[in-house]
Design an enzyme around this catalytic site. Structure first.
Site, PDB file in Angstrom:
ATOM      1  N   SER A  10      37.474  52.718  61.471  1.00 14.64           N
ATOM      2  CA  SER A  10      36.243  53.397  61.884  1.00 14.64           C
ATOM      3  C   SER A  10      35.466  52.637  62.947  1.00 14.64           C
ATOM      4  CB  SER A  10      35.345  53.636  60.669  1.00 14.64           C
ATOM      5  OG  SER A  10      35.063  52.418  60.001  1.00 14.64           O
ATOM      6  N   HIS A 234      27.921  50.736  61.253  1.00 15.99           N
ATOM      7  CA  HIS A 234      28.976  51.036  62.219  1.00 15.99           C
ATOM      8  C   HIS A 234      28.398  50.997  63.644  1.00 15.99           C
ATOM      9  CE1 HIS A 234      31.408  52.353  58.820  1.00 15.99           C
ATOM     10  NE2 HIS A 234      32.441  52.354  59.646  1.00 15.99           N
TER      11      HIS A 234
END
Length: 253
Positions: A10, A234
């Site tokens: 990711s 993230h």
């Protein structure tokens, strides 16, 4: 040759950064504005993006993921460039940080609490770290074998955590463990790159001042996922642009 294959988890896929790659699996979280897409546009390359959220080194090398073939099968030997961002899920890096940010009473819930306690247990994270170095070396060797004419770049993880103190709502103890995991991932990724003749893009080093708790972050803080927004813990759009610039510079240099 203009073929570029992006491998990884990711941190390369860019879950939540809009727009999502048309036709890609929703579970992959693959953004059309992730660093592979930005690099391909900047360098005029034909991108094959097989990054997938939750991927481990095993998903790169041997294991299918939610019906998707092992990522390395995307390589056919005609590549000009291959980038690899992997290893964090092997050691439970972001899962550990997310688990640590949950309210403490959650750790008492049957089954779920057991999983959370294991994720934040330093002993279990250290055991996982012992295995990731060899796995990263195997990834580098396998990619070099499949794509002998390509520039192969390991791209390590952007810095998430501040250099000292707690990153609320994480405790100082859990934040310290997260910093240790990040530092060890960086070190072992660099060692794998050197051992396998691959290049290295030091995204972690470049982003020290741009951690998620800074005034100008390249990553997001702990929180609950919100549709159509970058996933917690993230890269955000600024982070993906920064990594793309680093990769493009490495290729051009």
């Amino acid at each position: 040759m203009t073929r570029y294959v992006a491998l990884g988890s990711s941190m390369a896929a860019g879950p939540g950064i809009q727009p999502r790659v048309a036709g890609s699996p929703r579970a992959a979280g693959r953004s059309a504005r992730n660093y592979p897409h930005l690099v391909a546009a900047a360098l005029g390359l034909d991108l094959v993006d097989v990054t997938y959220s939750g991927a481990t080194t095993a998903h790169v090398l041997t294991d299918p993921q939610r019906g998707a073939a092992p990522q390395i099968e995307a390589l056919d030997g005609s590549e000009a460039l291959v980038t690899v961002t992997i290893g964090g899920n092997d050691v439970g890096y972001v899962p550990m940080l997310f688990a640590a940010g949950l309210p403490r009473p959650v750790r008492a819930i049957p089954v779920l609490g057991t999983r959370i306690r294991r994720l934040v247990n330093p002993a279990e994270r250290y055991v996982a770290l012992e295995d990731v170095g060899a796995a990263l070396v195997e990834v580098g060797r396998a990619v070099r074998q499949r794509s002998p004419g390509a520039t192969v770049l390991f791209v390590d993880y952007l810095t998430l955590l501040p250099p000292a103190g707690a990153a609320a709502p994480l405790s100082e103890h859990d934040t310290s463990l997260g910093r240790h995991l990040a530092a060890e991932l960086e070190r072992r990724t660099a060692e794998a790159a050197e051992a396998t003749g691959c290049g290295l893009v030091r995204a972690g080093e470049a982003s020290r001042e741009y951690h998620a708790w800074s005034a100008d972050p390249w990553t997001t803080r702990f929180g609950w996922p919100v549709p159509r927004r970058p996933a917690p813990l993230h890269p955000n759009e600024a982070g993906m642009r920064a990594v793309a610039d680093l990769v493009a510079a490495a290729v051009g240099g």
